[in-house]
Design an enzyme around this catalytic site. Structure first.
Site, mmCIF file in Angstrom:
data_model
loop_
_atom_site.group_PDB
_atom_site.id
_atom_site.type_symbol
_atom_site.label_atom_id
_atom_site.label_comp_id
_atom_site.label_asym_id
_atom_site.label_seq_id
_atom_site.Cartn_x
_atom_site.Cartn_y
_atom_site.Cartn_z
ATOM 1 N N LYS A 213 0.830 -1.211 0.000
ATOM 2 C CA LYS A 213 0.000 0.000 0.000
ATOM 3 C C LYS A 213 0.867 1.264 0.000
ATOM 4 O O LYS A 213 0.662 2.192 -0.784
ATOM 5 C CB LYS A 213 -0.911 -0.008 1.230
ATOM 6 C CG LYS A 213 -1.584 1.300 1.539
ATOM 7 C CD LYS A 213 -2.640 1.650 0.525
ATOM 8 C CE LYS A 213 -3.164 3.056 0.745
ATOM 9 N NZ LYS A 213 -4.261 3.404 -0.140
ATOM 10 N N CYS A 267 -3.740 10.748 0.647
ATOM 11 C CA CYS A 267 -2.985 9.506 0.484
ATOM 12 C C CYS A 267 -1.571 9.765 -0.013
ATOM 13 O O CYS A 267 -0.600 9.482 0.676
ATOM 14 C CB CYS A 267 -3.697 8.603 -0.503
ATOM 15 S SG CYS A 267 -5.460 8.539 -0.201
HETATM 16 N N1 SAJ Z 1 -1.283 14.628 -9.458
HETATM 17 C C1 SAJ Z 1 -0.372 15.362 -10.190
HETATM 18 N N2 SAJ Z 1 0.088 14.853 -11.365
HETATM 19 C C2 SAJ Z 1 -0.335 13.656 -11.848
HETATM 20 C C3 SAJ Z 1 -1.252 12.895 -11.082
HETATM 21 C C4 SAJ Z 1 -1.715 13.399 -9.891
HETATM 22 O O1 SAJ Z 1 0.050 16.447 -9.795
HETATM 23 O O2 SAJ Z 1 0.110 13.286 -12.934
HETATM 24 C C5 SAJ Z 1 -1.787 15.149 -8.179
HETATM 25 C C6 SAJ Z 1 -3.307 15.337 -8.138
HETATM 26 O O3 SAJ Z 1 -3.704 16.545 -8.721
HETATM 27 C C7 SAJ Z 1 -3.562 15.278 -6.643
HETATM 28 C C8 SAJ Z 1 -2.524 14.260 -6.155
HETATM 29 O O4 SAJ Z 1 -1.537 14.183 -7.175
HETATM 30 O O5 SAJ Z 1 -3.305 16.518 -6.025
HETATM 31 C C9 SAJ Z 1 -3.077 12.877 -5.904
HETATM 32 O O6 SAJ Z 1 -4.037 12.503 -6.900
HETATM 33 P P1 SAJ Z 1 -4.167 11.029 -7.484
HETATM 34 O O7 SAJ Z 1 -5.285 11.018 -8.461
HETATM 35 O O8 SAJ Z 1 -2.854 10.586 -8.000
HETATM 36 O O9 SAJ Z 1 -4.465 10.124 -6.236
HETATM 37 P P2 SAJ Z 1 -5.518 10.094 -5.017
HETATM 38 O O10 SAJ Z 1 -4.845 10.655 -3.796
HETATM 39 O O11 SAJ Z 1 -6.840 10.667 -5.394
HETATM 40 O O12 SAJ Z 1 -5.708 8.513 -4.836
HETATM 41 C C10 SAJ Z 1 -4.556 7.691 -4.632
HETATM 42 C C11 SAJ Z 1 -4.644 6.486 -5.576
HETATM 43 N N3 SAJ Z 1 -3.328 5.820 -5.612
HETATM 44 C C12 SAJ Z 1 -2.659 5.604 -6.767
HETATM 45 O O13 SAJ Z 1 -3.090 5.960 -7.847
HETATM 46 C C13 SAJ Z 1 -1.350 4.883 -6.658
HETATM 47 C C14 SAJ Z 1 -5.736 5.538 -5.117
HETATM 48 O O14 SAJ Z 1 -5.747 4.351 -5.880
HETATM 49 C C15 SAJ Z 1 -5.515 5.178 -3.625
HETATM 50 O O15 SAJ Z 1 -6.554 4.350 -3.142
HETATM 51 C C16 SAJ Z 1 -5.566 6.461 -2.840
HETATM 52 O O16 SAJ Z 1 -4.483 7.282 -3.293
HETATM 53 C C17 SAJ Z 1 -5.444 6.112 -1.377
HETATM 54 O O17 SAJ Z 1 -6.460 6.164 -0.679
HETATM 55 O O18 SAJ Z 1 -4.375 5.695 -0.932
#
Ligand code: SAJ
Length: 438
Positions: A213, A267
């Site tokens: 995780k 997360c």
């Molecule tokens: N972000 C960027 N650039 C990117 C992708 C994301 O700047 O290319 C930013 C987003 O804008 C945001 C942050 O990262 O601020 C996180 O967004 P996210 O969509 O990557 O993830 P979360 O926090 O919504 O959800 C994540 C997911 N983990 C992964 O994709 C590895 C989800 O599957 C998990 O269940 C969740 O964390 C969790 O609860 O741990």
């Protein structure tokens, strides 16, 4: 499995409890927060998530779902409580400061199961936790019951991996990892989740599941940090980072993520600290990625300052406050950090968040329409790549912005279109727009 008690009715516990109930298990949802329970008892939910309200109503309709402030005796227990950071306390290793997790809620939830625990029960921890929590913290507490883990009762760790905004679908479809403190615990966990999980179920030991995780989200954090650092380098070199990334991603083994105003959510910006606090001497790269991503809002503000000069008295319309595109969650949001930094520099900011029109943040002026936010502004700063913003046409803004300037901290815009419409369009990591505008 006849009955289940889910401890913690937040973003994960609540949909999980409802999924079990709608699949024929007798579920009692437990939360220490009385407000959450009384709202639920009135069929009102405290969480915004597509499809969740309908699922909860369906769960209540089955007659199998009840909620309470107390732990009910059950055959299985799922712990899905928050694991936040300790406030006002940091760890230190050499010159590196790091955040410390507060495991208080996991500990008290586990303690509240002890009086109910009986032979043959199954306990599953779902909360994101430092590696070895199940074996070193949860197990000894449960064994205060006089029963032995792995002999009298089963114990496993199974992380949630769902994406906010798609929780219901992903709960069912995602692969699920179940780590037991022994083989039977993992197998009993599998039997339970098979109630509704359609994705692959992978069995392992508890510490591996905990590490998996943390690795998933840390991997993403480090990769976003690379993208953010590339945006800074491109800015310095007069290169358009978006073009450079899209060309680099043609390589079959390269997949660079998107730069942005920073990393938010509950997360990705949090989980790497669980590694750092447990092994600060080994986690240099992870620590550094956190520094890059946490300082990205300040970098974005520097770009805005470069475009506008002093921010004192500047009227800025901020588009988006949520932590990422197309969700309503404004907590732990880099967009909010950017707005606060702009205000500290003397800017007068009006923010519009289309997914949360009633957003209330102390000290931040929010509007319920886009027009209201735009009216009288000198410049528009786009902080979140919401669909609504990507669909804006330059002529929609023409009459509102005195400076005819748009600054985007996210990708997805066609800058030529904006320039052709007479706008000065500045984008994070687009060093070229600097040269072209000079
Ligand atoms: N972000 C960027 N650039 C990117 C992708 C994301 O700047 O290319 C930013 C987003 O804008 C945001 C942050 O990262 O601020 C996180 O967004 P996210 O969509 O990557 O993830 P979360 O926090 O919504 O959800 C994540 C997911 N983990 C992964 O994709 C590895 C989800 O599957 C998990 O269940 C969740 O964390 C969790 O609860 O741990």
């Amino acid at each position: 499995m006849k009955s289940l008690c889910v401890l913690g009715l937040g973003y994960i516990g609540l949909p999980t409890a409802a999924m079990f109930a709608t699949h024929g298990i007798m579920v009692q949802g437990m939360d220490v927060n009385r407000n959450i329970i009384s709202r639920l008892q009135n069929k009102d939910i405290h969480i915004e998530e597509p499809g969740l309200k309908e699922l909860i109503l369906k769960a209540f309709d089955t007659g199998l779902f009840t909620v309470s402030n107390e732990v009910a005796p059950a055959d299985a227990y799922i712990i899905a409580v928050p694991t936040p950071f300790k406030q006002n306390q940091v760890g230190e290793f050499n010159w590196k400061e790091y955040k410390l997790s507060d495991m208080g809620a996991v500990i008290s939830a586990t303690e509240s199961i002890v009086p109910q625990l009986k032979k043959g029960d199954l306990v599953i921890l779902e909360s994101t936790s430092p590696v070895r929590t199940t074996a070193d913290i949860v197990k000894p507490i449960l064994e205060k019951s006089g029963l032995a883990a792995g002999i009298d009762f089963s114990l496993a760790y199974s992380p949630e991996r769902v994406l906010p905004g798609q929780i219901i679908r992903e709960l069912e479809e995602n692969a699920r990892v179940i780590g037991g403190i022994d083989r039977l615990s993992a197998e009993k966990g599998k039997e339970l989740y098979l109630t509704f999980v359609k994705g692959e179920i992978i069995l392992t030991d508890a510490s591996t599941a905990e590490m998996v995780k943390l690795m998933e989200n840390t991997y993403r954090d480090v990769n976003i940090a690379i993208a953010n650092e590339f945006s800074r380098l491109a800015d310095r070199f007069g290169v358009d980072v978006w073009e450079a990334i899209s060309i680099a991603n043609h390589h079959p083994r390269v997949k660079i993520l998107n730069p942005g105003p920073g990393v938010g959510g509950h997360c990705i910006s949090i989980d790497p600290w669980f590694f750092v606090e447990s092994a600060p001497d080994l986690s240099n790269l992870l620590w550094m990625a956190r520094q890059v991503n946490d300082s990205q809002p300040a970098f974005v503000v520097e770009i805005i300052k470069r475009a506008l000069g002093s921010l004192q008295g500047k009227r800025i319309c901020a588009f988006g406050l949520s932590y990422k595109a197309n969700v309503d969650d404004i907590r732990e949001s880099p967009a909010v950090d950017v707005v606060r930094l702009l205000q500290q520099e003397g800017a007068l900011v009006k923010a519009f968040e289309p997914y949360k029109l009633d957003a209330q943040l102390p000290g931040i002026t929010t509007t319920s329409t886009m027009e209201e936010a735009l009216r009288g502004s000198d410049v528009v700063v786009i902080l979140v790549a919401h669909r609504q913003f990507l669909n804006i046409r330059p002529r929609d803004l023409k009459h509102f912005i005195s400076n005819q300037m748009v600054i985007s901290t996210v990708g997805g815009f066609n800058d030529d279109e904006w320039k052709a419409a007479g706008f000065k369009f500045i984008q994070l990591g687009n060093g070229k727009s600097r040269w072209f505008s000079e």
